[in-house]
Design a protein around this motif. Structure first.
Motif, short mmCIF file in Angstrom:
data_model
loop_
_atom_site.label_atom_id
_atom_site.label_comp_id
_atom_site.label_asym_id
_atom_site.label_seq_id
_atom_site.Cartn_x
_atom_site.Cartn_y
_atom_site.Cartn_z
N SER A 12 0.81 -1.21 0.00
CA SER A 12 0.00 0.00 0.00
C SER A 12 0.84 1.26 0.00
CB SER A 12 -0.92 0.01 1.23
OG SER A 12 -0.14 0.05 2.41
N ASP A 13 2.14 1.12 0.32
CA ASP A 13 2.99 2.30 0.31
C ASP A 13 3.46 2.66 -1.08
OD1 ASP A 13 2.82 2.50 3.02
OD2 ASP A 13 4.64 1.34 3.43
N THR A 101 -10.24 -10.94 -10.33
CA THR A 101 -11.05 -9.81 -10.81
C THR A 101 -10.84 -8.57 -9.95
OG1 THR A 101 -12.97 -10.44 -9.45
CG2 THR A 101 -12.79 -11.43 -11.65
N TYR A 102 -10.32 -8.75 -8.73
CA TYR A 102 -10.06 -7.62 -7.85
C TYR A 102 -8.76 -6.90 -8.20
CZ TYR A 102 -13.71 -8.77 -4.41
OH TYR A 102 -14.91 -8.98 -3.76
N THR A 103 -7.89 -7.56 -8.96
CA THR A 103 -6.57 -6.98 -9.22
C THR A 103 -6.62 -5.80 -10.18
OG1 THR A 103 -6.18 -8.55 -11.05
CG2 THR A 103 -5.46 -9.22 -8.84
N ARG A 104 -7.74 -5.59 -10.84
CA ARG A 104 -7.81 -4.51 -11.83
C ARG A 104 -7.90 -3.14 -11.17
NH1 ARG A 104 -12.65 -7.68 -14.91
NH2 ARG A 104 -11.49 -9.62 -15.28
N ASN A 110 1.33 -3.72 -6.97
CA ASN A 110 2.40 -4.44 -6.28
C ASN A 110 1.85 -5.49 -5.31
OD1 ASN A 110 4.43 -3.09 -7.57
ND2 ASN A 110 4.78 -1.61 -5.94
N TYR A 111 0.78 -5.11 -4.58
CA TYR A 111 0.19 -6.06 -3.63
C TYR A 111 -0.45 -7.22 -4.36
CZ TYR A 111 -2.75 -7.91 0.13
OH TYR A 111 -3.35 -8.74 1.04
N ASN A 152 -0.70 -6.48 -18.31
CA ASN A 152 0.49 -6.53 -17.44
C ASN A 152 1.47 -7.53 -18.04
OD1 ASN A 152 2.37 -6.63 -15.38
ND2 ASN A 152 0.84 -6.66 -13.74
N ASP A 153 2.21 -7.08 -19.09
CA ASP A 153 3.10 -7.98 -19.80
C ASP A 153 4.26 -8.46 -18.93
OD1 ASP A 153 1.54 -7.65 -22.04
OD2 ASP A 153 2.75 -6.01 -22.85
#
Length: 482
Positions: A12-13, A101-104, A110-111, A152-153
């Motif tokens: 989160s930083d 689906t949450y990563t978008r 990074n997290y 995100n290649d």
């Protein structure tokens, strides 16, 4: 706070959420606190009542109106529970797909990347027990689809590299070959900046390291050498030392197969140095290979004299190899054989080393045999066999090789089973060789004297020539002397 939460806080930083706070945030904070309490309550039930914990995590996800970080964390814990504790990989795959689906937008990049890497690590690492190949493929395919959608290649290539390593470890060479083809295609680009070229060069070396290991395991020497040479041509790259350690180790094994001991020794040293820099435990094994190759070169230099290897000289796993080097340099074949018998677990149990121990003992016995026969003119083969503790046939084979190479002057009496050494003939050959060198030196001096004498005679004749005659011969006029 466990490792999962620590990862989240670190992630989160890295990015600014850009939240705009208002007077209505008090109500939101209260709702967030309730969800947080539900999350940690569910976590506390993981060990004692995993099924109830799973239901509580599902409640958190279902209550969320918009996808957020607590729902992401709940899905992460659910996937872990289902796969590692409850051993239900199919259900774990379902929660993992929902997590992707949450990563978008719900969590930082990074997290999300750390979470994906962590899940793929334990899925492929066998921590949850044996996993079917098709289940693994489904996890990685779901990841690949999500990353392609997110464009995100970078992570997509890293994920494919992780899968390639998994196929290599499982010896799934057909799947690995197909995946390597896709990875090579992903590294082809002509419009990269310098930084991007370095990144792609680094990725290319990682791919080479995987392929070279596959060819090494399948004994495909031709392709191994092709990839090894290609890896040497990569310039724009900043590879991890472990990657170069792998490439150089396989290169050293390749040179050993071609009996090029010196080149093998050089590559094993570079491999050891890189593994040592990376802190890889493989450095110990490669150091053994380095010692083996160094002895096969016949070098009198102790490999443990270098600054890099000296700290490992007394390592328990290396001590046997250290003693073997000492015995080899002292030409004590019986001591070397005893060391090999007493340290089977650290030396002979390695298939690669055991394949060359015969070659090493042959070299050592040959040196010992040369020293043994020096004072004699005639020896029984049975005596030599007893001294070497081998069969007479092996002694005969060693002597034939030495005679053909010109290292021993003599012949074998196969009727009397004796070695007859030509000491007188050797002395005569040396005497004639010395006389021949002396004769050549005298002829050289004689030729030099003659040439110098001839040059001096021409000079005197020229000095005695009359000026008029000289000028006339050359067509010059001497009127200016009048």
């Amino acid at each position: 706070m466990d490792d999962d939460d620590a990862d989240y806080m670190q992630g989160s930083d890295d990015e600014d959420y850009g939240f705009d706070y208002s007077d209505d945030d008090a109500g939101d904070d209260a709702g967030t606190a309730d969800v947080e309490n539900m999350y940690y309550t569910a976590k506390s039930k993981k060990e004692d009542d995993p099924e109830q914990a799973l239901k509580d995590f599902r409640t958190i996800v279902d209550q969320e109106e918009d996808k957020g970080d607590w729902g992401f964390k709940a899905l992460k814990q659910s996937t872990k529970l289902l796969f590692l504790v409850l051993h239900r990989p199919a259900d774990a795959l379902g929660t993992y797909r929902q997590l992707l689906t949450y990563t978008r937008s719900a969590v930082t990049r990074n997290y999300s990347e750390r979470t994906i890497n962590g899940i793929l690590d334990y899925v492929g690492g066998g921590k949850g027990g044996p996993v079917a190949v098709d289940v693994l493929e489904q996890f990685y395919q779901a990841t690949k689809d999500a990353l392609e959608e997110a464009k995100n290649d970078r992570l997509s290539v890293k994920t494919n590299l992780k899968l390639a390593k998994l196929w290599l470890d499982r010896k799934e060479y057909n799947r690995l070959t197909k995946l390597l083809h896709d990875l090579y295609a992903a590294t082809r680009s002509d419009s990269d900046s310098g930084e991007e070229q370095a990144q792609r060069g680094t990725q290319l070396l990682e791919i080479y390291a995987l392929e070279i290991q596959m060819h090494n395991e399948t004994r495909n020497t031709k392709k191994l050498k092709e990839i090894y040479n290609a890896s040497s041509q990569v310039r724009a790259a900043i590879p991890h030392p472990r990657i170069m350690g792998v490439i150089k180790e396989c290169g050293g094994k390749m040179w050993m197969g071609e009996r090029q001991w010196n080149r093998a020794s050089e590559d094993f040293f570079e491999s050891f140095r890189n593994y040592d820099e990376a802190g890889s435990p493989q450095r110990i094994q490669v150091l053994k290979y380095l010692v083996l190759a160094n002895m096969l070169t016949g070098s009198e230099v102790n490999p443990f004299d270098s600054q890099e290897t000296k700290p490992y000289k007394n390592d328990p796993q290396i001590k046997a190899m250290t003693d073997l080097v000492d015995a080899y340099q002292r030409r004590e074949v019986h001591s070397a054989e005893k060391i090999l018998r007493d340290n089977r677990s650290t030396i002979m149990d390695d298939n690669f080393i055991s394949a060359y121990i015969g070659e090493l003992l042959k070299s050592l016995r040959t040196s010992y045999l040369i020293d043994l026969i020096k004072p004699y003119t005639r020896l029984e083969l049975s005596f030599l066999a007893k001294q070497l503790n081998v069969e007479i046939a092996e002694v005969e084979e060693l002597l034939i090789g030495l005679i053909l190479e010109g290292r021993v002057e003599g012949q074998i009496d196969q009727v009397g089973m004796r070695l007859e050494l030509d000491r007188q003939q050797v002395l005569e050959k040396k005497r004639y060789a010395a006389l021949e060198e002396w004769t050549k030196a005298l002829e050289s001096v004689h030729t030099a004297v003659l040439n110098k004498t001839a040059a001096g005679g021409r000079g005197e004749a020229m000095m005695g020539l009359m000026p008029e005659r000289f000028a006339g011969e050359r067509g010059y006029s001497l009127d200016f002397l009048a």
